[in-house]
Design an enzyme around this catalytic site. Structure first.
Site, PDB file in Angstrom:
ATOM      1  N   ASP A  41      22.583  -6.396 -33.847  1.00  0.00           N
ATOM      2  CA  ASP A  41      22.126  -5.541 -34.945  1.00  0.00           C
ATOM      3  C   ASP A  41      23.000  -5.665 -36.192  1.00  0.00           C
ATOM      4  O   ASP A  41      22.793  -4.958 -37.178  1.00  0.00           O
ATOM      5  CB  ASP A  41      22.077  -4.076 -34.505  1.00  0.00           C
ATOM      6  CG  ASP A  41      23.441  -3.533 -34.117  1.00  0.00           C
ATOM      7  OD1 ASP A  41      24.395  -4.330 -34.049  1.00  0.00           O
ATOM      8  OD2 ASP A  41      23.555  -2.306 -33.896  1.00  0.00           O
ATOM      9  N   ARG A 100      35.320  -7.756 -59.877  1.00  0.00           N
ATOM     10  CA  ARG A 100      34.666  -7.718 -61.195  1.00  0.00           C
ATOM     11  C   ARG A 100      34.120  -6.337 -61.528  1.00  0.00           C
ATOM     12  O   ARG A 100      33.797  -6.066 -62.684  1.00  0.00           O
ATOM     13  CB  ARG A 100      33.536  -8.757 -61.229  1.00  0.00           C
ATOM     14  CG  ARG A 100      34.027 -10.183 -61.380  1.00  0.00           C
ATOM     15  CD  ARG A 100      32.924 -11.195 -61.253  1.00  0.00           C
ATOM     16  NE  ARG A 100      32.526 -11.403 -59.866  1.00  0.00           N
ATOM     17  CZ  ARG A 100      31.638 -12.286 -59.467  1.00  0.00           C
ATOM     18  NH1 ARG A 100      31.030 -13.050 -60.364  1.00  0.00           N
ATOM     19  NH2 ARG A 100      31.356 -12.433 -58.191  1.00  0.00           N
ATOM     20  N   ASP A 179      36.139 -17.945 -72.312  1.00  0.00           N
ATOM     21  CA  ASP A 179      35.594 -16.767 -72.969  1.00  0.00           C
ATOM     22  C   ASP A 179      36.756 -15.901 -73.460  1.00  0.00           C
ATOM     23  O   ASP A 179      37.917 -16.124 -73.110  1.00  0.00           O
ATOM     24  CB  ASP A 179      34.664 -15.968 -72.046  1.00  0.00           C
ATOM     25  CG  ASP A 179      35.318 -15.619 -70.720  1.00  0.00           C
ATOM     26  OD1 ASP A 179      36.432 -15.073 -70.725  1.00  0.00           O
ATOM     27  OD2 ASP A 179      34.708 -15.904 -69.672  1.00  0.00           O
ATOM     28  N   LYS A 202      31.300 -16.915 -77.408  1.00  0.00           N
ATOM     29  CA  LYS A 202      29.831 -16.947 -77.457  1.00  0.00           C
ATOM     30  C   LYS A 202      29.329 -15.593 -77.923  1.00  0.00           C
ATOM     31  O   LYS A 202      29.829 -14.540 -77.509  1.00  0.00           O
ATOM     32  CB  LYS A 202      29.241 -17.307 -76.089  1.00  0.00           C
ATOM     33  CG  LYS A 202      29.598 -16.361 -74.957  1.00  0.00           C
ATOM     34  CD  LYS A 202      28.959 -16.805 -73.655  1.00  0.00           C
ATOM     35  CE  LYS A 202      29.325 -15.854 -72.508  1.00  0.00           C
ATOM     36  NZ  LYS A 202      28.723 -16.274 -71.233  1.00  0.00           N
TER      37      LYS A 202
END
Length: 321
Positions: A41, A100, A179, A202
């Site tokens: 399970d 994150r 970034d 960006k």
């Protein structure tokens, strides 16, 4: 000083057993005899087949995909050791999942990284050893000691050996942050290899218009090393590499990141990108396209082994940085 006697035990879950075996070989000990399995399970079952009473126990488990399964394995392993009267339990998490989700990006968001920290503590972990958290402030989410290893010394050594050492003082090389959020990490790496720094920015100028990639810094005619902490789907990294060549006029692009999560089309994107070589650390086991000619993994099990030896002996780990 050895705070917990000479009895050190190392066990692992199912996330990265080869990493654990290499680590134990470095320590000169046998990997602990345990069994971590799943019932029909989906429930996790852990069996420790040797005594841990009073021992200094280290549990090796990256919380990589399937993240929830591996996290639950780690929690149950911690509980099993605590109930077996282990002297001290250290959760060794080369890759810390949920990192994150370290803040509320919008209303009613959870802070899952803090929740995972609480769960590890509640399960019975006495301390945590990890590497390159996505956000350094996650260290403050823990109410127990946390040792935070860095991956950049390994990359520094690799690139110093790959390129002539005097080349790093040359203007033809530059470290690039893919970034704005990774600038601090890339700056620290650039300082160690004595290279310049550039940033790929960006932004969407207005609604329903494609993102525009801008290169901040001079990369024209230079060899670029993109540096990040993790690569998931590789979209941002590959777009940054493309921008360096097409917008910035870079001569060549290399890339490195600590954690190769590599979800979805990551392998295909890296293969199709201008990146000449992609280097990861083996905090997450390689899956998927293992025949990729561009992707390379560096072994950091010896670094974790040294950290464990220092923790067990009650000595500083500063020399690892």
């Amino acid at each position: 000083m050895i705070a917990y006697g000479e009895n050190i035990k190392v066990f692992c879950g199912n996330s990265n057993p080869e990493f654990a075996k290499t680590l134990c070989k470095e320590l000169g000990i046998e990997l602990g005899n345990s069994e971590v399995k799943t019932f029909a399970d989906g429930e996790v079952s852990v069996s420790l087949n040797e005594t841990v009473r009073g021992a200094d126990v280290f549990l090796i488990q990256s919380t990589c995909k399937p993240v929830n399964n591996h996290l639950m394995e780690l929690l149950v392993m911690i509980d099993a050791c605590r109930r077996a009267s282990a002297g001290r339990i250290t959760a060794v998490i080369p890759y810390f999942g949920y990192a994150r989700q370290d803040r509320k990006a919008k209303s009613r968001d959870p802070i899952s990284a803090k929740l995972v920290a609480n769960m590890l503590t509640a399960a019975g972990a006495d301390r945590v050893l990890t590497m390159d958290l996505h956000a350094s402030q996650i260290q403050g989410f823990f109410d127990i000691p946390l040792d935070h290893l860095l991956g950049n010394p390994t990359f520094v050594k690799y690139y110093l050996e790959k390129f002539p050492e005097d080349a790093f003082n040359h203007e033809e090389f530059v470290v690039v942050s893919p970034d704005v959020g990774s600038v601090a990490r890339a700056r620290a790496f650039a300082a160690k290899v004595h290279m310049g720094l550039a940033i790929v920015d960006k932004r969407r100028q207005k609604a329903n218009v494609c993102e525009v990639m801008n290169v901040i810094g001079d990369v024209r005619g230079k060899t670029c090393i993109l540096y990040d902490d993790m690569v998931d789907t590789a979209g941002s990294l590959c777009n940054a590499a493309k921008a360096l060549v097409e917008v910035g006029g870079a001569k060549a692009v290399y890339a490195c990141a600590t954690h190769g999560v590599l979800s979805g089309p990551a392998y295909e994107r890296i293969e199709a990108s201008p990146i000449e070589e992609m280097v990861f650390l083996n905090t997450i086991p390689q899956t998927g396209n293992t025949e990729s000619g561009k992707i390379k993994f560096l072994d950091v099990a010896p670094i974790f082994a040294r950290a464990i030896a220092h923790i067990h002996g009650g000595t500083s780990i500063a020399d690892l940085f």
